[in-house]
Scaffold this active site. Structure first.
Site, PDB file in Angstrom:
ATOM      1  N   ASP A  91       6.502   6.792  -1.047  1.00 59.45           N
ATOM      2  CA  ASP A  91       5.378   5.934  -1.406  1.00 59.45           C
ATOM      3  C   ASP A  91       5.447   5.683  -2.910  1.00 59.45           C
ATOM      4  OD1 ASP A  91       2.930   4.639  -0.633  1.00 59.45           O
ATOM      5  OD2 ASP A  91       2.529   6.328   0.707  1.00 59.45           O
TER       6      ASP A  91
ATOM      7  N   ASP B  98       2.381   0.762  -2.090  1.00 58.38           N
ATOM      8  CA  ASP B  98       0.938   0.791  -1.892  1.00 58.38           C
ATOM      9  C   ASP B  98       0.308  -0.489  -2.447  1.00 58.38           C
ATOM     10  OD1 ASP B  98      -1.452   2.424  -1.173  1.00 58.38           O
ATOM     11  OD2 ASP B  98      -1.875   2.238  -3.315  1.00 58.38           O
TER      12      ASP B  98
ATOM     13  N   GLU C  24       2.438  -2.733   1.753  1.00 59.11           N
ATOM     14  CA  GLU C  24       1.146  -2.714   2.416  1.00 59.11           C
ATOM     15  C   GLU C  24       0.381  -3.949   1.937  1.00 59.11           C
ATOM     16  OE1 GLU C  24      -2.712   0.269   2.571  1.00 59.11           O
ATOM     17  OE2 GLU C  24      -1.773  -0.174   0.641  1.00 59.11           O
TER      18      GLU C  24
ATOM     19  N   HIS D 235      -2.438   7.186   7.172  1.00 57.42           N
ATOM     20  CA  HIS D 235      -3.302   8.143   6.488  1.00 57.42           C
ATOM     21  C   HIS D 235      -4.643   7.556   6.059  1.00 57.42           C
ATOM     22  CE1 HIS D 235      -1.289   5.746   3.490  1.00 57.42           C
ATOM     23  NE2 HIS D 235      -2.200   6.113   2.617  1.00 57.42           N
TER      24      HIS D 235
END
Length: 538
Positions: free
Chosen positions: A103, A205, A272, A332
């Protein structure tokens, strides 16, 4: 390299297993999962048939947002281990034929990051313009109407600079200024640092939010006629986020990332993308943007209706011929699918159906830890809430802790075998009963089905890299589509409803290859029990 150049990239159609490191396995008894714990369970991940592992952030952080507020991009969080542990993990992942994806949180940092600590000192220091600072209005209010994703204004005042700084999330997560070329260069060097250590790619992200509107224009409201329950449940969703994020200019940031990735062999960058799905095809796909990405259409869905899946592929993806998508139901940040789609504290039939659908839809599969066990959302008491979103809205909204509880490894061990100490989040009893060791002893378990299903998928070219075409089905519960590749056609039929349903089969349909639930194959029809599905050759 694209298929047009003669080779399918490894990530197209791959199964990527996401690990939330804090909650995977703790080896030193401090209650927090670590890199050694991940290494210890690599054989388990490999046994699923995963092609790659995606790790949520492992960098130093004050953990206001549990790793998504990074205070050092090029180090390992002490509670996770050391850089030596990381290097060994990379080696062991590769030794099992898998890839390792990290990430990366490049849109913002922690307010404890040295860059921000320098930036806030004055308006003329070397990093003064590394973050998004703005003057107050004459009456002292923020410069515009932007709202933070976690609630409240997206601006916080700092007395040292006598200015506001922008934060799309918590006030402790100041937004980096991608209009400053030095910031972009520094972020690209972060990627190179990890690529040079052997990392195979990144999940980016909030990749839709790197570049903001430099003129700080107000976000427009969502029209009243278009507002749904989801809009009214959270004030930031009452505005369209087209100036604080999702800008056309954000495309060049994606191109910069891709250029870095192309300097290395066989690497992957996927993003994302939230809030404005229409920007998806501008930011990802083709030869010079991110390789792929995912939106929130499936992971926020609570209806489990066929229309959701068909509309996504037919209306959003079909026009984007250059874009190979990711498909994901869980991660998550969202309520686990078994609970979101109606299973409460557990529904193995629903869990198996969800897996069969996930692994037959077109795309690179992103599977979250515990999904292969059919874990439901953990219903936590107030004393356990750690997530800032849950802290803000409890008990009406409990935040994201319920999907982040520790992985249950052993049904009767202390804390389900996750730790020898006290876990950072509790392990519910109804997770212990679904522990790995218990499911490995049962041929009818969700875990055994998941392993068989992933193995089956890998043997079917149409499911890995084939195209998809949705077909008509009577009623509002049946979802049906074909997966097609050279030399193979498969029909995938699902009853997403709670009652028995039938589906009229084409004359050339063969015997069922794999199924879940009660499935009865007749001469020209398929009878499907509640929450049942099947794959047949054509």
């Amino acid at each position: 390299m694209s298929r047009a150049e003669g080779r399918t990239p490894w990530w197209q159609g791959a199964v990527v297993y996401q690990i939330y490191p804090r909650s995977f396995l703790d080896t030193n008894g401090d209650g927090v999962g670590d890199l050694k714990g991940i290494e210890r369970k690599l054989d388990y991940v490999a046994s699923l048939g995963a092609d790659a592992i995606w790790l949520s952030p492992i960098y130093p952080s004050p953990n206001r947002d549990f790793g998504y507020d990074v205070s050092d991009y090029c180090a390992i969080a002490p509670e996770m281990g050391t850089m030596e542990d990381f290097d060994r993990l990379v080696k062991e992942v590769h030794a099992r034929g898998m890839k390792l994806i990290l990430d990366q949180v490049l849109s913002h940092t922690s307010d404890q990051h040295p860059w921000f600590q320098e930036s806030l000192l004055s308006r003329d220091n070397p990093k003064a313009d590394w973050y998004v600072w703005a003057e107050a209005r004459e009456d002292g209010t923020p410069p515009n109407n932007w709202l933070a994703a976690f609630g409240g204004a997206a601006w916080s005042w700092h007395p040292l600079r006598r200015q506001y700084y922008f934060h799309k999330f918590l006030k402790s997560q100041p937004k980096l200024n991608f209009h400053n070329p030095d910031v972009v260069d520094a972020c690209m060097n972060v990627l190179r640092f990890w690529l040079d250590r052997g990392v195979d790619g990144f999940r980016l992200d909030v990749a839709n939010s790197y570049v903001h509107d430099e003129h700080l224009g107000d976000n427009p409201p969502v029209p009243m006629a278009e507002r749904t329950f989801a809009n009214w449940s959270h004030a930031p969703r009452l505005q369209r986020h087209i100036h604080d994020a999702n800008t056309p200019e954000n495309e060049w940031a994606m191109r910069r990332v891709r250029k870095v990735m192309d300097g290395y062999k066989d690497r992957l960058a996927f993003g994302e993308f939230s809030e404005e799905p229409s920007m998806f095809g501008i930011y990802a796909g083709g030869m010079d943007r991110l390789h792929t990405g995912y939106t929130f259409d499936f992971i926020e869905d609570r209806s489990f209706k066929p229309k959701v899946f068909r509309t996504y592929y037919d209306e959003l993806l079909m026009p984007l011929e250059h874009l190979w998508p990711c498909v994901t139901f869980s991660n998550h940040d969202v309520v686990r699918p078994v609970t979101r789609w109606g299973g409460g504290r557990g529904d193995d039939a629903l869990a198996k159906l969800g897996l069969l659908l996930l692994l037959t839809l077109k795309g690179t599969v992103l599977m979250y830890q515990g999904e292969e066990l059919g874990l439901p959302e953990a219903d936590l008491e107030r004393k356990w809430i750690k997530d800032p979103v849950g802290d803000l809205y409890f008990p009406f909204g409990k935040g994201r802790d319920g999907c982040r509880t520790p992985m249950p490894w052993e049904s009767v061990a202390h804390e389900a075998g996750f730790t020898s100490g006290a876990p950072w989040l509790p392990v519910p009893d109804y997770h212990c009963s679904r522990a790995v060791d218990a499911q490995e002893r049962s041929e009818t378990s969700v875990l055994v089905f998941a392993r068989r299903l992933i193995h089956f998928r890998k043997q079917q070219p149409a499911l890995v890299t084939g195209d998809i075409r949705f077909v008509e089905a009577a009623g509002d519960a049946i979802l049906a589509f074909e997966r097609m590749s050279e030399g193979q056609r498969l029909l995938c039929v699902f009853n997403l409803g709670r009652n028995e349903a039938g589906y009229e089969l084409p004359a050339n349909a063969g015997e069922t290859l794999i199924s879940t639930g009660e499935v009865e194959l007749g001469k020209n029809a398929l009878k499907l029990g509640a929450r049942a599905g099947a794959v047949l050759p054509l």
